[in-house]
Design an enzyme around this catalytic site. Sequence first.
Site, PDB file in Angstrom:
ATOM      1  CE  LYS A  14       0.250   4.391   3.856  1.00 47.51           C
ATOM      2  NZ  LYS A  14       1.012   4.256   5.112  1.00 47.51           N
ATOM      3  NE  ARG A 128       6.115  -2.992   5.641  1.00 42.41           N
ATOM      4  CZ  ARG A 128       5.448  -1.867   5.412  1.00 42.41           C
ATOM      5  NH1 ARG A 128       4.184  -1.895   5.048  1.00 42.41           N
ATOM      6  NH2 ARG A 128       6.024  -0.692   5.566  1.00 42.41           N
ATOM      7  NE  ARG A 134       9.224  -0.883   2.697  1.00 41.72           N
ATOM      8  CZ  ARG A 134       8.120  -0.175   2.777  1.00 41.72           C
ATOM      9  NH1 ARG A 134       6.981  -0.689   2.388  1.00 41.72           N
ATOM     10  NH2 ARG A 134       8.145   1.052   3.248  1.00 41.72           N
TER      11      ARG A 134
END
Length: 192
Positions: A14, A128, A134
Amino acid sequence: MFNIIIFGPPGAGKGTQSSNLLEKYGLQHLSTGDVFRANIKGETELGLLAKSYIDRGELVPDEVTNNMVKDFIERHPDVKGFIFDGYPRTLDQGKYLDAVLQDFSSEINCVVALKVDEDELTKRLLERGKISGRADDQNEETIRNRFAEYNFKTEPLLEFYQAQNKLHLVNGMGSIEEIFERLCKAIDTHLS
Ligand code: ADP
């Protein structure tokens, strides 16, 4: 205004696709995840609250998220429209967003939902996590929780937009360019 929602499970792409889309269509991006992360970094009250949920892979409560989105929309009165990325994520958020946009005599024009299988999503998220750092992308249990939240709370929204003839399911497997082209094709049907 012309408003798009980009929809899809964690890791569906997204964010990547939103940045291409906002350039092409001249829209304002609103990623609720990005706003939460900026608040966590800035150690604001909102950030502290959101962190406890995000670290567990749970959704931040609707009231908190909705207020933040309303505030963001009100601070951008002159935009051509928004790309909502990662919002709405529950039926209540969807209804709330409709009401806020109505106050601006506006509405959601088009919803594009990226479809990617869970094995591929897990792979992408772990990759990622290595690059971005993250925390919610580095723990497989948190990732599973986010999928569960998506399946139970977010997927029902698809029917909500399907019933309004605004929904486009888009294959989210393939190259970034291929997927971008599919998204534009879907969006353009609402522009002519
Ligand atoms: P992803 O889609 O890859 O999970 P996001 O950056 O969109 O990444 O979201 C990260 C986290 O932020 C979510 O797991 C959730 O805890 C929180 N969050 C983001 N958007 C919302 C929302 N609309 N409602 C509730 N929580 C949200």
